[in-house]
Design an enzyme around this catalytic site. Structure first.
Site, short mmCIF file in Angstrom:
data_model
loop_
_atom_site.label_atom_id
_atom_site.label_comp_id
_atom_site.label_asym_id
_atom_site.label_seq_id
_atom_site.Cartn_x
_atom_site.Cartn_y
_atom_site.Cartn_z
N PHE A 10 1.01 -1.22 0.10
CA PHE A 10 -0.03 -0.05 -0.13
C PHE A 10 0.75 1.21 -0.02
CE2 PHE A 10 -3.82 2.26 1.71
CZ PHE A 10 -4.64 2.23 0.83
N THR A 98 4.34 -4.70 -4.41
CA THR A 98 5.21 -4.55 -3.36
C THR A 98 6.50 -4.07 -4.09
OG1 THR A 98 6.04 -6.75 -3.43
CG2 THR A 98 4.61 -6.12 -1.65
N LYS A 127 8.23 -5.89 -11.02
CA LYS A 127 8.71 -6.21 -12.28
C LYS A 127 10.14 -7.50 -11.94
CE LYS A 127 10.21 -1.88 -12.03
NZ LYS A 127 10.85 -0.75 -11.85
N GLU A 211 14.38 4.39 -8.14
CA GLU A 211 14.18 3.18 -7.19
C GLU A 211 14.59 3.37 -5.87
OE1 GLU A 211 12.58 0.29 -8.41
OE2 GLU A 211 12.26 1.69 -10.14
N ASP A 222 16.94 -1.67 -13.79
CA ASP A 222 15.86 -1.53 -14.18
C ASP A 222 15.49 -1.86 -15.48
OD1 ASP A 222 12.93 -0.27 -13.19
OD2 ASP A 222 13.68 1.10 -14.63
N LYS A 226 13.15 -4.69 -17.58
CA LYS A 226 11.98 -4.21 -18.43
C LYS A 226 12.22 -4.69 -19.90
CE LYS A 226 10.81 -0.03 -15.95
NZ LYS A 226 11.18 1.23 -15.70
N GLY A 323 5.05 6.48 -11.51
CA GLY A 323 4.32 7.63 -10.73
C GLY A 323 3.21 6.59 -10.34
N1 HSE Z 1 12.73 3.94 -11.55
C1 HSE Z 1 12.00 3.63 -12.53
C2 HSE Z 1 12.37 4.44 -13.69
C3 HSE Z 1 10.64 3.63 -12.06
O1 HSE Z 1 13.15 5.47 -13.46
O2 HSE Z 1 11.66 4.24 -14.70
C4 HSE Z 1 9.54 3.20 -12.93
O3 HSE Z 1 9.74 1.55 -13.29
#
Ligand code: HSE
Length: 351
Positions: A10, A98, A127, A211, A222, A226, A323
């Site tokens: 949350f 989470t 992710k 992050e 990150d 993705k 966001g």
């Molecule tokens: N830290 C990531 C970014 C947040 O800057 O894109 C979204 O996954």
């Protein structure tokens, strides 16, 4: 149809989603025949509460915003750990939001496995579990006859995954490329304006894009996660984040950026995956792109992706990638899709 939801996590995302379903309650019902009942919230910081009759989620937001514990302010079954919480909530859908852990996927991975094995649909923005265990989780979901939706894991509410799965259904995709990390794109943009790397990073942290551990952004873990998620969908592969050739932006200096600009170029952290013979390859590295090219025009925290296809040529998508509201929208879009799948299957079974 009415769907009972249990929320695990949350934080910014879980609350962003909750905010939207409060604001759009009437719209969801009139436009999508979707009624949402939140029967439990479980959060490491704010505690865990289950009430199968439904929780007052406006009050939950107020409680958490004033820094109080949900367990103190609500009636119901309280204090359960996430796994027990999933059982006791008896929810139709578990929303897992989470934090991301790209080494083990935990604790999200265990939450997702538990929810799917106990016959619950899962929507996640996390992710880690998807980048590390997409095959295993989707086959678990199939074997239990439930759905696993994760559109918020790449570009949050900007529908990069839905475009790939649904919009480009039937196309052969031979390459995926994107600016998939807002923090590093913001840092590179601000460095063009003269800020140092550290000043720009601090700025991104203050804005809430980075992050919890910003090395995940700066060292490109990150965007590596993705591009793995997108590649595994596009190419039906089983890449892991460690298979991605990865170089972040830590060693990019102001001089490199200025020199590129003088030559009409911009340095961008580009994630790519492509088919090389029978092998799928992926990398995330800084690349010089023409200022006037598609990626050259993507500045600030904005994300963008390009899918190279047989029938449509190159297909481009650009939009916000992080966001609370944005990730909340991703969860909502998944929930609406789930709702229509369930309604359609009801119609088919009744025929
Ligand atoms: N830290 C990531 C970014 C947040 O800057 O894109 C979204 O996954």
């Amino acid at each position: 149809m009415e769907l009972k939801l249990a929320l695990i996590g949350f934080g910014v995302v879980g609350r962003g989603f909750t905010d939207i379903i409060i604001r759009k309650r009437n719209y969801l019902l009139s436009r999508y025949n979707l009624k949402v009942r939140v029967v439990g919230i479980c959060d490491l910081k704010y505690g865990s509460v289950v009430n199968t009759e439904g929780l007052d989620i406006t009050k939950a937001l107020e409680v958490v915003r004033s820094g109080k514990s949900l367990e103190k302010e609500f009636d119901g079954v309280k204090g359960l750990g996430a796994l027990e919480f999933i059982d006791v909530s008896n929810a139709d859908v578990v929303v897992e939001a989470t934090w991301t852990n790209l080494e083990t996927g935990e604790p999200g991975l265990t939450h997702v496995k538990k929810a799917l094995s106990s016959g619950r649909h899962v929507i996640t923005t996390n992710k880690g579990p998807i980048a590390l265990a997409y095959r295993e989780l989707s086959s678990l979901a199939r074997s239990r006859g439930v759905k696993l939706l994760f559109s918020g894991t790449v570009m949050s509410g900007t529908p990069s995954i839905r475009t790939l799965i649904r919009g480009l259904a039937g196309c052969y995709v031979s390459e995926v490329a994107g600016i998939l990390n807002g923090t590093t794109n913001y840092i590179l943009t601000k460095m063009e304006e003269g800020l140092t790397f550290n000043e720009a990073l601090r700025d991104a942290q203050l804005k809430g894009y980075a992050e919890a551990d910003p090395t995940m952004d700066v060292d490109a873990w990150d965007p590596a996660a993705k591009i793995v998620i997108l590649a595994n969908i596009a190419f039906d592969s089983d890449l892991k984040p460690k298979d991605v050739i990865r170089r972040g932006i830590r060693d990019i200096r102001l001089d490199d950026i200025k020199d590129a600009l003088r030559r009409g170029k911009r340095i961008k952290l580009i994630a790519r995956a492509w088919i090389d013979g029978n092998t799928v390859r992926a990398k995330v590295t800084p690349e010089e792109v023409d200022i006037n090219s598609f990626f050259g025009q993507v500045t600030g925290t904005v994300n963008a992706v390009m899918y190279r296809t047989d029938s449509l040529g190159d297909v481009y998508l650009i939009g916000r990638g992080a966001g609370g509201e944005e990730a909340g929208q991703a969860i909502l879009a998944d929930l609406i899709e789930l709702n229509s799948m369930l309604e359609e299957s009801k119609v088919l079974t009744s025929k």
